[in-house]
Motif scaffolding. Structure first.
Motif, PDB file in Angstrom:
ATOM      1  N   LYS A  78      17.314  22.848  -0.455  1.00 53.38           N
ATOM      2  CA  LYS A  78      16.161  22.460   0.351  1.00 53.38           C
ATOM      3  C   LYS A  78      15.612  23.646   1.139  1.00 53.38           C
ATOM      4  O   LYS A  78      14.392  23.809   1.295  1.00 53.38           O
ATOM      5  CB  LYS A  78      16.533  21.323   1.299  1.00 53.38           C
ATOM      6  N   THR A  79      16.519  24.477   1.642  1.00 54.79           N
ATOM      7  CA  THR A  79      16.092  25.648   2.413  1.00 54.79           C
ATOM      8  C   THR A  79      15.395  26.667   1.521  1.00 54.79           C
ATOM      9  O   THR A  79      14.441  27.335   1.946  1.00 54.79           O
ATOM     10  CB  THR A  79      17.297  26.288   3.120  1.00 54.79           C
ATOM     11  N   ILE A  80      15.852  26.768   0.283  1.00 49.98           N
ATOM     12  CA  ILE A  80      15.173  27.658  -0.673  1.00 49.98           C
ATOM     13  C   ILE A  80      13.725  27.222  -0.841  1.00 49.98           C
ATOM     14  O   ILE A  80      12.794  28.025  -0.735  1.00 49.98           O
ATOM     15  CB  ILE A  80      15.892  27.639  -2.038  1.00 49.98           C
ATOM     16  N   TRP A  81      13.520  25.916  -1.099  1.00 46.65           N
ATOM     17  CA  TRP A  81      12.170  25.416  -1.337  1.00 46.65           C
ATOM     18  C   TRP A  81      11.292  25.535  -0.088  1.00 46.65           C
ATOM     19  O   TRP A  81      10.093  25.820  -0.184  1.00 46.65           O
ATOM     20  CB  TRP A  81      12.221  23.967  -1.817  1.00 46.65           C
ATOM     21  N   LEU A  82      11.891  25.346   1.082  1.00 46.03           N
ATOM     22  CA  LEU A  82      11.130  25.484   2.319  1.00 46.03           C
ATOM     23  C   LEU A  82      10.599  26.903   2.463  1.00 46.03           C
ATOM     24  O   LEU A  82       9.422  27.124   2.781  1.00 46.03           O
ATOM     25  CB  LEU A  82      12.003  25.116   3.520  1.00 46.03           C
ATOM     26  N   ASN A  83      11.454  27.879   2.207  1.00 43.44           N
ATOM     27  CA  ASN A  83      11.033  29.272   2.352  1.00 43.44           C
ATOM     28  C   ASN A  83      10.056  29.689   1.267  1.00 43.44           C
ATOM     29  O   ASN A  83       9.139  30.481   1.527  1.00 43.44           O
ATOM     30  CB  ASN A  83      12.252  30.195   2.355  1.00 43.44           C
ATOM     31  N   LEU A  84      10.207  29.169   0.074  1.00 43.71           N
ATOM     32  CA  LEU A  84       9.241  29.470  -0.976  1.00 43.71           C
ATOM     33  C   LEU A  84       7.872  28.900  -0.626  1.00 43.71           C
ATOM     34  O   LEU A  84       6.836  29.515  -0.904  1.00 43.71           O
ATOM     35  CB  LEU A  84       9.723  28.919  -2.315  1.00 43.71           C
ATOM     36  N   ALA A  85       7.861  27.711   0.011  1.00 38.11           N
ATOM     37  CA  ALA A  85       6.588  27.123   0.440  1.00 38.11           C
ATOM     38  C   ALA A  85       5.942  27.982   1.526  1.00 38.11           C
ATOM     39  O   ALA A  85       4.726  28.233   1.498  1.00 38.11           O
ATOM     40  CB  ALA A  85       6.823  25.701   0.954  1.00 38.11           C
ATOM     41  N   VAL A  86       6.729  28.452   2.485  1.00 35.64           N
ATOM     42  CA  VAL A  86       6.220  29.330   3.540  1.00 35.64           C
ATOM     43  C   VAL A  86       5.672  30.616   2.935  1.00 35.64           C
ATOM     44  O   VAL A  86       4.584  31.091   3.304  1.00 35.64           O
ATOM     45  CB  VAL A  86       7.330  29.639   4.562  1.00 35.64           C
ATOM     46  N   LEU A  87       6.411  31.180   1.993  1.00 37.89           N
ATOM     47  CA  LEU A  87       5.982  32.412   1.334  1.00 37.89           C
ATOM     48  C   LEU A  87       4.660  32.200   0.610  1.00 37.89           C
ATOM     49  O   LEU A  87       3.728  33.013   0.717  1.00 37.89           O
ATOM     50  CB  LEU A  87       7.071  32.868   0.362  1.00 37.89           C
ATOM     51  N   LEU A  88       4.543  31.086  -0.126  1.00 33.51           N
ATOM     52  CA  LEU A  88       3.332  30.813  -0.894  1.00 33.51           C
ATOM     53  C   LEU A  88       2.122  30.606   0.007  1.00 33.51           C
ATOM     54  O   LEU A  88       1.045  31.168  -0.238  1.00 33.51           O
ATOM     55  CB  LEU A  88       3.541  29.588  -1.775  1.00 33.51           C
ATOM     56  N   VAL A  89       2.272  29.810   1.061  1.00 24.14           N
ATOM     57  CA  VAL A  89       1.150  29.516   1.959  1.00 24.14           C
ATOM     58  C   VAL A  89       0.610  30.790   2.586  1.00 24.14           C
ATOM     59  O   VAL A  89      -0.603  31.048   2.581  1.00 24.14           O
ATOM     60  CB  VAL A  89       1.576  28.511   3.045  1.00 24.14           C
ATOM     61  N   ASN A  90       1.501  31.611   3.117  1.00 29.14           N
ATOM     62  CA  ASN A  90       1.048  32.833   3.781  1.00 29.14           C
ATOM     63  C   ASN A  90       0.499  33.854   2.797  1.00 29.14           C
ATOM     64  O   ASN A  90      -0.459  34.572   3.112  1.00 29.14           O
ATOM     65  CB  ASN A  90       2.191  33.432   4.602  1.00 29.14           C
ATOM     66  N   ALA A 102      22.552  29.377  10.619  1.00 26.00           N
ATOM     67  CA  ALA A 102      21.582  30.381  11.077  1.00 26.00           C
ATOM     68  C   ALA A 102      20.391  30.427  10.127  1.00 26.00           C
ATOM     69  O   ALA A 102      19.233  30.520  10.563  1.00 26.00           O
ATOM     70  CB  ALA A 102      22.244  31.747  11.177  1.00 26.00           C
ATOM     71  N   CYS A 103      20.663  30.357   8.829  1.00 29.53           N
ATOM     72  CA  CYS A 103      19.593  30.392   7.833  1.00 29.53           C
ATOM     73  C   CYS A 103      18.687  29.165   7.972  1.00 29.53           C
ATOM     74  O   CYS A 103      17.455  29.283   7.887  1.00 29.53           O
ATOM     75  CB  CYS A 103      20.196  30.463   6.428  1.00 29.53           C
ATOM     76  N   SER A 104      19.274  28.007   8.200  1.00 29.98           N
ATOM     77  CA  SER A 104      18.491  26.769   8.351  1.00 29.98           C
ATOM     78  C   SER A 104      17.592  26.839   9.585  1.00 29.98           C
ATOM     79  O   SER A 104      16.402  26.502   9.528  1.00 29.98           O
ATOM     80  CB  SER A 104      19.426  25.562   8.464  1.00 29.98           C
ATOM     81  N   ILE A 105      18.171  27.277  10.711  1.00 28.67           N
ATOM     82  CA  ILE A 105      17.397  27.360  11.950  1.00 28.67           C
ATOM     83  C   ILE A 105      16.254  28.363  11.803  1.00 28.67           C
ATOM     84  O   ILE A 105      15.105  28.083  12.191  1.00 28.67           O
ATOM     85  CB  ILE A 105      18.311  27.743  13.122  1.00 28.67           C
ATOM     86  N   ALA A 106      16.551  29.528  11.224  1.00 24.80           N
ATOM     87  CA  ALA A 106      15.515  30.553  11.048  1.00 24.80           C
ATOM     88  C   ALA A 106      14.422  30.067  10.103  1.00 24.80           C
ATOM     89  O   ALA A 106      13.231  30.330  10.324  1.00 24.80           O
ATOM     90  CB  ALA A 106      16.142  31.841  10.527  1.00 24.80           C
ATOM     91  N   SER A 107      14.808  29.348   9.060  1.00 31.42           N
ATOM     92  CA  SER A 107      13.824  28.858   8.082  1.00 31.42           C
ATOM     93  C   SER A 107      12.901  27.817   8.699  1.00 31.42           C
ATOM     94  O   SER A 107      11.678  27.841   8.486  1.00 31.42           O
ATOM     95  CB  SER A 107      14.547  28.274   6.868  1.00 31.42           C
ATOM     96  N   VAL A 108      13.472  26.903   9.479  1.00 26.43           N
ATOM     97  CA  VAL A 108      12.652  25.895  10.148  1.00 26.43           C
ATOM     98  C   VAL A 108      11.731  26.572  11.169  1.00 26.43           C
ATOM     99  O   VAL A 108      10.550  26.220  11.300  1.00 26.43           O
ATOM    100  CB  VAL A 108      13.536  24.843  10.826  1.00 26.43           C
ATOM    101  N   GLY A 109      12.254  27.560  11.884  1.00 25.51           N
ATOM    102  CA  GLY A 109      11.440  28.286  12.853  1.00 25.51           C
ATOM    103  C   GLY A 109      10.288  29.017  12.187  1.00 25.51           C
ATOM    104  O   GLY A 109       9.156  29.012  12.697  1.00 25.51           O
ATOM    105  N   LEU A 110      10.548  29.625  11.026  1.00 25.33           N
ATOM    106  CA  LEU A 110       9.504  30.341  10.303  1.00 25.33           C
ATOM    107  C   LEU A 110       8.432  29.377   9.796  1.00 25.33           C
ATOM    108  O   LEU A 110       7.231  29.671   9.853  1.00 25.33           O
ATOM    109  CB  LEU A 110      10.114  31.116   9.138  1.00 25.33           C
ATOM    110  N   ALA A 111       8.867  28.223   9.323  1.00 26.32           N
ATOM    111  CA  ALA A 111       7.903  27.206   8.884  1.00 26.32           C
ATOM    112  C   ALA A 111       7.065  26.711  10.064  1.00 26.32           C
ATOM    113  O   ALA A 111       5.846  26.498   9.935  1.00 26.32           O
ATOM    114  CB  ALA A 111       8.638  26.045   8.231  1.00 26.32           C
TER     115      ALA A 111
END
Length: 331
Positions: free
Chosen positions: A70-82, A18-27
């Motif tokens: 990998k999911t941690i880094w993906l979400n940190l990238a999303v957080l930083l960009v926004n 669920a966390c992976s799917i939500a993270s990819v969706g948020l990205a």
């Protein structure tokens, strides 16, 4: 192995999936917000950038607990960009000084919602804010009739009553030139929306002893391709008019059905030379949602007014799905 111990790995796997799917969706939502120039639908994702930040933070925390690097880094990238995108609007806004003196004049804009029957909402609003100009959107013939008592306070008025949520009504304490203009979409000629364009001279609104041009706008909402196109076309036409206007102070107020984070809105500011008074977080719509979940689609924009500051406030609920917006100009 007990049933309880077997259930734990299954639960953690479900949580990780669920966390992976939500993270990819948020990205994907974050990236889609950059693609508004390709298709109107993508631009819708840009409006929710303030909400992507807490979502990314929460998902990063869950991924950390589940040891999903990998999911941690993906979400940190999303957080930083926004965060960077929002900071480009918030930092300049926060650096502007707050109003230090009483306002020279005040303008109120309210999308009243055409089916609203709280015709006397203006009494409390105008008791709190001594408006010099008062713009109402989505006004029907009933609204024009039921608010006619305001002419004692605002002797100068123009209106175009409509039943399709694009009626417009304008009250002023001071005489003006101009009136209601109608914009027809070049690509979709069946779509026509009115807007206010008036000019003031030799009034207390003319803080630099030069003309003041006021635009009152309600664009079509981007719920379909033709509506999004009509909104963008109207905003670009007005931006071109403002860019070609010299030696005048300008105010644009109303429901633009757009947020400061969108490509179209930034293009509008860049072409016109207007500056947004709000931070983008004076969330005005929809009032049925808790305040943190609303969007600011009602705006106050100015150009000129050198030596003066602008401040924006939101009024209390008026029975509409929008909050009123109050612009104050002060030395």
């Amino acid at each position: 192995m007990t049933a309880t111990s077997a259930a734990k790995p299954a639960f953690f796997k479900l949580a990780a999936d669920a966390c992976s799917i939500a993270s990819v969706g948020l990205a994907a939502c974050t990236i889609s917000g950059f693609l508004g120039g390709l298709h109107w639908f993508f631009d819708l994702f840009s409006h929710f950038r303030p909400y992507y930040i807490p979502c990314a933070f929460l998902l990063a925390a869950v991924a950390l607990f589940l040891k999903m690097r990998k999911t941690i880094w993906l979400n940190l990238a999303v957080l930083l960009v926004n965060t960077l995108i929002i900071a480009t609007v918030l930092v300049p806004h926060m650096s502007r000084p707050a109003l230090q003196a009483p306002p020279v004049f005040t303008v109120v804009s309210a999308n009243i919602l055409s089916i609203n029957r709280h015709y006397r909402f203006a009494d409390a609003l105008l008791q709190r804010f001594d408006a010099d100009l008062f713009l109402m959107l989505e006004t029907t013939a009933d609204w024009v009739r039921e608010t006619a008592y305001l002419k004692e306070r605002f002797p100068y008025t123009i209106s175009e009553a409509r039943a399709d949520n694009f009626g417009i009504l304008f009250y002023s304490k001071y005489a003006f030139d101009g009136g209601v203009e109608n914009f027809t979409s070049p690509r979709y000629p069946a779509l026509t929306v009115p807007y206010i364009k008036v000019e003031f001279k030799d009034t207390p609104l003319n803080v630099h002893n030069r003309p003041l041009v006021f635009y009152g706008i309600h664009t079509t909402p981007p719920v379909a391709g033709e509506y999004a196109a009509c909104r963008d076309e109207l905003m670009q036409q007005i931006a071109a008019e403002i860019a070609a206007t010299a030696d005048k102070d300008i105010i644009v107020m109303g429901d633009l059905n757009d947020t400061v984070w969108s490509r179209n809105f930034q293009k509008f500011l860049g072409k016109s030379g207007l500056r947004s008074i709000g931070s983008g977080l004076q969330n005005t719509w929809p009032t049925a949602f808790p305040a943190p979940l609303r969007l600011q689609i009602d705006h106050a924009l100015i150009k000129g007014f050198e030596g003066f500051s602008g401040g924006i406030k939101t009024g209390a609920e008026i029975g509409s799905d929008h909050l009123p917006v109050v612009l104050q100009i002060a030395p």
